[in-house]
Motif scaffolding. Structure first.
Motif, mmCIF file in Angstrom:
data_model
loop_
_atom_site.group_PDB
_atom_site.id
_atom_site.type_symbol
_atom_site.label_atom_id
_atom_site.label_comp_id
_atom_site.label_asym_id
_atom_site.label_seq_id
_atom_site.Cartn_x
_atom_site.Cartn_y
_atom_site.Cartn_z
ATOM 1 N N ARG A 3 1.263 -1.292 0.370
ATOM 2 C CA ARG A 3 0.358 0.464 -0.036
ATOM 3 C C ARG A 3 0.852 1.403 0.115
ATOM 4 O O ARG A 3 0.389 2.047 -0.001
ATOM 5 C CB ARG A 3 -1.063 0.236 1.207
ATOM 6 N N ASP A 4 2.131 1.384 0.341
ATOM 7 C CA ASP A 4 2.812 2.676 1.032
ATOM 8 C C ASP A 4 3.230 2.303 -0.556
ATOM 9 O O ASP A 4 4.622 3.663 -0.422
ATOM 10 C CB ASP A 4 3.707 2.436 1.706
ATOM 11 N N GLY A 5 3.942 1.734 -1.507
ATOM 12 C CA GLY A 5 4.691 1.809 -2.137
ATOM 13 C C GLY A 5 6.043 1.470 -2.640
ATOM 14 O O GLY A 5 6.356 0.901 -3.268
ATOM 15 N N ARG B 261 13.536 2.253 -6.157
ATOM 16 C CA ARG B 261 13.885 2.365 -6.737
ATOM 17 C C ARG B 261 14.027 0.789 -7.635
ATOM 18 O O ARG B 261 14.102 0.494 -8.867
ATOM 19 C CB ARG B 261 15.526 2.094 -6.551
ATOM 20 N N ASP B 262 13.912 -0.637 -6.873
ATOM 21 C CA ASP B 262 13.756 -1.847 -7.407
ATOM 22 C C ASP B 262 12.675 -2.161 -8.342
ATOM 23 O O ASP B 262 12.570 -2.250 -9.386
ATOM 24 C CB ASP B 262 13.623 -2.504 -6.082
ATOM 25 N N TRP B 263 11.353 -1.403 -7.581
ATOM 26 C CA TRP B 263 10.109 -1.444 -8.198
ATOM 27 C C TRP B 263 10.314 -0.554 -10.090
ATOM 28 O O TRP B 263 10.211 -1.010 -10.528
ATOM 29 C CB TRP B 263 8.731 -1.034 -7.985
ATOM 30 N N ASP B 264 10.615 0.305 -10.045
ATOM 31 C CA ASP B 264 10.924 1.561 -11.073
ATOM 32 C C ASP B 264 11.461 0.741 -12.050
ATOM 33 O O ASP B 264 11.969 0.402 -13.289
ATOM 34 C CB ASP B 264 11.702 2.727 -10.845
#
Length: 180
Positions: A92-94, A157-160
């Motif tokens: 939820r917090d991204g 950063r990993d998500w991006d």
């Protein structure tokens, strides 16, 4: 070095775009090559120290851009041909997320006898490699039928970075995003 770069431009499957020459009277001509892997410019000087005229046929610099087709591998060096089903979850917090890849009848089962065992899950593109060792095989009637691989993203950063890979991979393989 200029000869090596020109040889690479001819011998490699890379895209080339012309770049304007920089000519300075009485100075050496420099060619600039931009690397898409790390954003560094390479300066290539001609073998001779004498400046060549701007209209010389040998003085046309070429910008070499190295592009790697996005690929998924279970055995390094062998691309997986089966297109996966990918499920994404994000907190939820991204700040973190998980991607679960499901491969039905993956091609790695066909080639693993000659190439060896599955060593991990590798997502490779022009930025580098994302990897995970969380890989499991599912068997039906004693025969391998499916592979599930999990990739965990612990930071935004990993998500991006993962999303940039998925954008490239989906464009190369005709995938589309469906929100459930």
């Amino acid at each position: 070095m200029a000869a090596v770069m020109k040889a690479l431009a001819v011998a490699s499957p890379v895209s080339a775009r012309a770049q304007p020459l920089r000519c300075v009277a009485g100075a050496a001509i420099h060619q600039s090559l931009q690397s898409s892997f790390n954003g560094m410019s390479l300066q290539c000087r001609p073998a001779s120290r004498r400046p060549r005229p701007c209209n010389s046929p040998r003085s046309s610099p070429v910008q070499v851009v190295m592009m790697a087709k996005p690929a998924i591998q279970f055995i390094q060096g062998t691309d997986e041909q089966t297109i996966p089903d990918v499920r994404l979850t994000k907190s939820r917090d991204g700040t973190n997320g998980v991607a679960i890849f499901t491969f039905e009848q993956p091609s790695v089962f066909d080639s693993s006898a000659e190439l060896g065992d599955i060593t991990g899950f590798y997502m490779i593109d022009e930025e580098g490699t994302l990897q995970s060792v969380d890989v499991s095989a599912k068997f039906v009637n004693g025969k391998p039928a499916r592979i599930e691989a999990k990739y965990v993203m612990r930071t935004p950063r990993d998500w991006d970075r993962f999303m940039r890979f998925m954008e490239r991979y989906s464009q190369a393989n005709g995938l589309q995003f469906v929100k459930n």
